[in-house]
Design an enzyme around this catalytic site. Structure first.
Site, PDB file in Angstrom:
ATOM      1  N   ASP A 265      -2.721   0.923  -1.169  1.00  0.00           N
ATOM      2  CA  ASP A 265      -1.381   1.000  -0.523  1.00  0.00           C
ATOM      3  C   ASP A 265      -0.343   2.216  -1.342  1.00  0.00           C
ATOM      4  OD1 ASP A 265       0.821   0.287   1.106  1.00  0.00           O
ATOM      5  OD2 ASP A 265       1.140  -1.620   0.069  1.00  0.00           O
ATOM      6  N   HIS A 266       0.744   2.514  -0.726  1.00  0.00           N
ATOM      7  CA  HIS A 266       1.633   3.476  -1.179  1.00  0.00           C
ATOM      8  C   HIS A 266       2.873   2.583  -1.857  1.00  0.00           C
ATOM      9  CE1 HIS A 266       0.364   6.814   1.704  1.00  0.00           C
ATOM     10  NE2 HIS A 266      -0.201   7.062   0.480  1.00  0.00           N
TER      11      HIS A 266
ATOM     12  N   PHE B  35       4.583  -0.507   2.894  1.00  0.00           N
ATOM     13  CA  PHE B  35       3.968  -1.130   4.021  1.00  0.00           C
ATOM     14  C   PHE B  35       2.647  -0.228   4.709  1.00  0.00           C
ATOM     15  CE2 PHE B  35       8.674  -1.348   4.945  1.00  0.00           C
ATOM     16  CZ  PHE B  35       8.734  -2.371   3.834  1.00  0.00           C
ATOM     17  N   HIS B  36       1.832   0.399   3.933  1.00  0.00           N
ATOM     18  CA  HIS B  36       0.751   1.268   4.144  1.00  0.00           C
ATOM     19  C   HIS B  36      -0.523   0.805   3.619  1.00  0.00           C
ATOM     20  CE1 HIS B  36       3.854   4.942   4.242  1.00  0.00           C
ATOM     21  NE2 HIS B  36       4.115   4.126   5.168  1.00  0.00           N
ATOM     22  N   PRO B  37      -1.122  -0.408   3.917  1.00  0.00           N
ATOM     23  CA  PRO B  37      -2.337  -0.933   3.432  1.00  0.00           C
ATOM     24  C   PRO B  37      -3.383  -0.514   4.338  1.00  0.00           C
ATOM     25  CG  PRO B  37      -1.122  -2.908   4.778  1.00  0.00           C
ATOM     26  CD  PRO B  37      -0.270  -1.584   4.332  1.00  0.00           C
TER      27      PRO B  37
END
Length: 546
Positions: free
Chosen positions: A303-304, A478-480
């Site tokens: 994730d980011h 919110f980038h999993p």
């Protein structure tokens, strides 16, 4: 009860909506699309600034939380995931971003033929409806006439223009298009909107297809387990669902060709683990009998982590003042109602920048999301003082986490353990990101606004202090991705092959962000659409071949 289809798609999010559209285009093919959430009929989904009322709302968000994270000082943070048709495309930042050429070339080099930049670019273009620099369609690197609307943003801010100039003075050049394979530079993001209204995957792909008699869409359907043949083949032939207000009704659906999991980087490994597919010891601990030992299911979570740096300013307009004024709110409302313009058309972040944490890196490894506003966290009021936020994230983190179920039922949230800032490299990049942000804000272009650091605070100076500060202000962007990674047979954690077919499980394919071997260098929604587009073509190719 039992119903039969050719294909069952699990998850009506970003990927699932496109898959349902493409697979049902042939009227002879019966397609079932299952979604655990509800319909996308909440008004705040469609007004761009409504993300403030969708994230953290049980109507539209699964309200996941991470386990306490050592890298974040023991904090547990919210982990938003879309709970409606369109999935995260219904609550996200609407930013259109492909990533970098090197991302996809790296996938191909890791043993995934067919996934290089040149090979995936046609799948981006196929569904793209780009209205870019000239407002029309005259760029061969972009698609024109597809379903996925991409527009320039409909407002500018003096403060953001000044940040862009400050970035240029710090060595980050202007960019008018982040989607050409190298996104180094600073400019306004392009967004998935149509005339100031959010354009989610449900509008783009599902609504046109729902009129087809061969497509059935079921909402509120929680997949309990995958169904497999007991003839020794282990082929996946359907799903068992729980439906109804209390999930009291059980229903089975069978298919003759494939089940396609598109439930996302959290939902897809959860469904597999509920079905007894995953790391055997972890499944037994959760009360599930293992049927297929696949150690990679739920592993490789990436994730980011965004570091939300906030600066107080003077002598300039920000959204903080306007949103905290009754007159300002009324002006915004009328402007949106009459013109579909103004702050209510805002994506969460308007200005973006891609930069390098070190001169030695080959391509940009930092991404900025810059906003003319500030708040403690999403869902809370904006600060009452004028300020802007410069969120910066490490695009290529080396830390890896996991997703694990804790109980044998679909309505119990899994454990989400991103393992942020677990490596020396990630802590080094975080410290470098804070230092670079300070250099940008100190540039001449922003001096007239007298920026003063509010978070994390000027008292953090040494490398160790900056890494500690990153853990205090860091949160998910919110980038999993990556929890059912694509890879060659030699990779013990690979869950799917390069055609996205699940290893050890014929009849099952995975087509969502969970298959990414490594995270892309940018926002992940449109790469997920590309994965679904490519998957749909491979599924139809295999159907014709059989």
């Amino acid at each position: 009860m039992d119903e039969r289809f050719d294909y069952i798609v699990v998850g009506a999010g970003t990927a699932g909506c496109l898959l349902a559209n493409r697979l049902s285009a042939d009227p002879s093919v019966r397609v079932l699309l299952l979604e655990a959430g509800g319909r996308d009929d909440y008004v705040w989904i469609h007004i761009p600034v409504g993300y403030l009322y969708c994230i953290g709302n049980p109507r539209t968000d699964w309200l996941y939380k991470t386990e306490p994270e050592a890298g974040l000082g023991g904090r547990s943070i919210g982990y938003p995931r879309g709970k409606v048709l369109g999935g995260c495309s219904s609550i996200n930042g609407m930013i259109y971003m492909r990533g970098q050429r090197a991302d996809y070339d790296g996938w191909a080099a890791a043993g995934n033929p067919g996934w290089s930049w040149d090979e995936v670019l046609p799948y981006f273009r196929k569904h793209e409806n780009w209205h870019g620099l000239d407002g029309g369609g005259n760029d061969p690197l972009h698609g024109h006439g597809g379903e996925w609307r991409v527009e320039r943003q409909r407002l500018r801010w003096d403060l953001l223009d000044a940040f862009r100039e400050a970035a240029a003075q710090t060595g980050i050049p202007h960019s008018d298009d982040f989607n050409r394979g190298d996104n180094f530079g600073c400019g306004y993001f392009e967004v998935n909107q149509r005339g100031g209204v959010r354009w989610n995957a449900a509008k783009a792909f599902l609504r046109p297809a729902k009129r087809r008699p061969n497509l059935k869409v079921v909402t509120g359907a929680h997949v309990q387990r995958l169904l497999r043949r007991d003839d020794g083949s282990g082929r996946v032939v359907g799903v068992e669902c729980r439906l109804g207000p209390q999930l009291a009704e059980t229903r089975t659906y069978h298919c003759t060709h494939e089940v396609v999991l598109a439930a996302g980087a959290i939902g897809t490994p959860q469904i597999l683990q509920l079905s007894g597919i995953g790391p055997s010891a972890a499944l037994q601990q959760a009360g599930v009998t293992p049927t297929v030992d696949m150690p990679g299911v739920g592993e490789n979570l990436q994730d980011h982590l965004q570091l939300r740096m906030i600066y107080r300013v003077s002598n300039v307009r920000t959204l903080n003042h306007q949103a905290n004024s009754l007159i300002g709110k009324a002006q915004m409302g009328f402007q949106y109602l009459l013109q579909r313009r103004g702050p209510m058309t805002m994506a969460p972040s308007q200005l973006g920048a891609f930069a390098k944490s070190d001169a030695g890196v080959a391509s940009a490894d930092l991404e900025y999301h810059v906003q003319p506003l500030s708040l403690d966290r999403f869902g809370e009021p904006l600060h009452r003082f004028p300020a802007f936020t410069a969120s910066v994230c490490n695009l290529r983190p080396t830390s890896r986490g996991r997703v694990r179920i804790v109980a044998p039922n679909p309505d119990t949230a899994p454990k989400i353990m991103p393992n942020y800032l677990a490596t020396d490299e990630d802590r080094r990049v975080a410290a470098a990101a804070i230092k670079l942000t300070r250099r940008i804000v100190a540039a001449d272009a922003l001096k007239r606004y007298q920026p003063q650091e509010y978070l994390p605070g000027a008292e953090f100076q040494t490398e160790g202090e900056l890494a500690l500060a990153a853990g205090q202000i860091g949160t998910t962007i919110f980038h999993p991705v990556g929890t059912c990674k694509m890879g060659p047979a030699s990779d013990p954690l690979a869950v799917v092959d390069h055609r996205l077919q699940c290893r050890k499980l014929p009849g099952l394919r995975i087509a969502d962000a969970s298959v990414m071997p490594t995270i892309t260098s940018g926002n992940t929604n449109s790469p997920t659409l590309m994965i679904a587009e490519k998957a749909a073509q491979m599924i139809l190719e295999d159907r014709r071949a059989s």
